[in-house]
Design a protein around this motif. Sequence first.
Motif, mmCIF file in Angstrom:
data_model
loop_
_atom_site.group_PDB
_atom_site.id
_atom_site.type_symbol
_atom_site.label_atom_id
_atom_site.label_comp_id
_atom_site.label_asym_id
_atom_site.label_seq_id
_atom_site.Cartn_x
_atom_site.Cartn_y
_atom_site.Cartn_z
ATOM 1 N N LEU A 125 -1.636 -5.989 -43.456
ATOM 2 C CA LEU A 125 -0.703 -5.472 -44.476
ATOM 3 C C LEU A 125 -0.203 -6.612 -45.374
ATOM 4 N N PRO A 126 0.398 -6.279 -46.538
ATOM 5 C CA PRO A 126 0.843 -7.327 -47.482
ATOM 6 C C PRO A 126 1.959 -8.227 -46.936
ATOM 7 N N THR A 173 5.183 -8.100 -47.269
ATOM 8 C CA THR A 173 6.247 -8.411 -48.241
ATOM 9 C C THR A 173 7.557 -7.702 -47.890
ATOM 10 N N ASN A 174 7.492 -6.806 -46.938
ATOM 11 C CA ASN A 174 8.677 -6.023 -46.537
ATOM 12 C C ASN A 174 9.372 -5.379 -47.737
ATOM 13 N N CYS A 175 8.581 -4.813 -48.629
ATOM 14 C CA CYS A 175 9.156 -4.269 -49.873
ATOM 15 C C CYS A 175 9.827 -2.909 -49.668
ATOM 16 N N LYS A 176 9.579 -2.266 -48.555
ATOM 17 C CA LYS A 176 10.204 -0.980 -48.187
ATOM 18 C C LYS A 176 9.704 0.225 -48.997
ATOM 19 N N LYS A 177 8.680 0.058 -49.826
ATOM 20 C CA LYS A 177 8.203 1.199 -50.629
ATOM 21 C C LYS A 177 7.656 2.318 -49.740
ATOM 22 N N CYS A 178 7.239 1.973 -48.547
ATOM 23 C CA CYS A 178 6.675 2.972 -47.629
ATOM 24 C C CYS A 178 7.767 3.763 -46.907
ATOM 25 N N PHE A 221 9.752 2.307 -44.712
ATOM 26 C CA PHE A 221 10.087 1.559 -43.494
ATOM 27 C C PHE A 221 10.746 0.235 -43.898
ATOM 28 N N THR A 225 10.387 -2.726 -42.694
ATOM 29 C CA THR A 225 9.496 -3.895 -42.667
ATOM 30 C C THR A 225 8.045 -3.434 -42.555
ATOM 31 N N CYS A 226 7.143 -4.362 -42.891
ATOM 32 C CA CYS A 226 5.715 -4.055 -42.734
ATOM 33 C C CYS A 226 5.382 -3.860 -41.254
ATOM 34 N N PHE A 286 6.192 -0.372 -40.227
ATOM 35 C CA PHE A 286 5.162 0.526 -40.767
ATOM 36 C C PHE A 286 3.880 0.435 -39.941
ATOM 37 N N CYS A 301 1.680 3.092 -48.035
ATOM 38 C CA CYS A 301 1.851 1.716 -48.525
ATOM 39 C C CYS A 301 1.016 1.579 -49.797
ATOM 40 N N PRO A 302 1.672 1.477 -50.970
ATOM 41 C CA PRO A 302 0.899 1.438 -52.213
ATOM 42 C C PRO A 302 0.255 0.079 -52.476
HETATM 43 FE FE1 SF4 Z 1 5.908 -2.649 -48.509
HETATM 44 FE FE2 SF4 Z 1 5.717 -0.954 -46.463
HETATM 45 FE FE3 SF4 Z 1 3.522 -1.853 -47.646
HETATM 46 FE FE4 SF4 Z 1 5.017 -3.506 -46.178
HETATM 47 S S1 SF4 Z 1 3.915 -1.712 -45.465
HETATM 48 S S2 SF4 Z 1 4.126 -3.896 -48.167
HETATM 49 S S3 SF4 Z 1 7.048 -2.702 -46.551
HETATM 50 S S4 SF4 Z 1 5.075 -0.559 -48.563
#
Ligand code: SF4
Length: 442
Positions: free
Chosen positions: A12-13, A15-20, A22, A24-25, A28, A42-43
């Motif tokens: 996974l990326p 980045t812990n961006c939370k777009k999903c 969750f 943290t990655c 997720f 996860c986009p």
């Molecule tokens: Fe962001 Fe979630 Fe993808 Fe991690 S898994 S990069 S937190 S969208």
Amino acid sequence: MALTGLQIYKLLPKTNCKKCGFPTCLAFAMALAQKKIALDKCPDVSAEAKSALDSESAPPIMKVTLGAGERTLGVGEETELFRHGRRFENPCGIGVAVKDNDPNLDSLLKQAASLNFTRVGQNIRAELLCVRNASGNAAAFKSAVDKAAKTDRILILETENPEAMKAAAAGVKAGKPLCYGATAQNWQAMAAVAKELGLPLGVKGKGIDELSDLTQKIKGAGVSEMFIDPCSPSPRAMLSDLTQIRRLALKKGERSLGYPAIVSPGGDGTLMEMATSAMCVAKYAGIALVSAPEKWKALALMALRQNIYTDPQKPIQVEAKVYEIGDVKPDSPVLLTTNFSLTYFTVEGEVEASRVPSYILVTDTEGMSVLTAFAADKMTPESVTKSLKASGLEGKLKHKKIIIPGYVAVMSGTLQEECGWEVLVGPREASAIPSYLKTVWK
Ligand code: SF4
């Protein structure tokens, strides 16, 4: 073998961006490993990681869909050995097998097409019709298949003769039947037929090792949708083979066995055949083929399937509302029950049997039966009063009386105070409703 949460996390990326959704990655990744979320949430996942994760996150048993239009049946996609682990996903298909040289073919086809029932509000049926090339004659096979295609069932064409398969399947391929009959001897020709016609292939192997070998070869030949038949010689071997196949696919990630199974318990309509079929429905057939059974036997098998393929965490429910049974009038009785399907349909059946037109007020108990709902505070004087007020019954009746199940007699006083209706305590068991309505209510 499926990837662990940590292995997924590494792809996974991070980045812990939370777009999903969750925090943290890692969270997720853990949810993805448990198949609680889809990867597309996860986009930002890279194409490379997506391709690695897609194949790993595919269900351990492929979902294969037969039929077309309104007549489709998808089986497979199972992830559990035991129903209570989560749930079984797609009900095992039940099919009636007929021989192309049976002198009673027409009546058998008619009988197979009549296996339709309504149980707890759901329509259930034997969805499949398997035509067997018992004659060994390609023309007779095609003729029987064409006759079967006139029924409203999804077809299975069973022959080990690739030419006979091609001739019969070509005419009915729009209905997406199963071509059933690839073996160690004919798999190349059968795979070519299935690939050319775009149809799934049923593969017969003498034992699990041969099956595993065959599916890999057939996949390599360009056919991805398959059913597998371990050709078990006895009910005991069938149970053992089906269990081993499920275990190997789920626990060992054995992709060559990750296809729904098809079995023929055999026995020409005997009770033993139905018992073996019931075993296969429970563990772990994708399709069970039976001889044309009498309706009562078929209903027993389908009721078993219906019970097994429900979500144990979500009881079958009916809509919480007022049901009118018969030609109701302003002086008709009102009976209270819960939205658990089995409870509702039992009550409905008894009210119908009484021939006393009645209203049934179904209150939402999240699918629990009367006593369970009462014990769990899902059927309370407050919730019943709310249902009564929302029902609109007051405007339809010239009385304000409600009959509650005898099992919750203890709430009658509080309910009466809460709702302002006269509360009558009905029988405990639904079977006593007819006599109650005819004697006590009157
Ligand atoms: Fe962001 Fe979630 Fe993808 Fe991690 S898994 S990069 S937190 S969208």
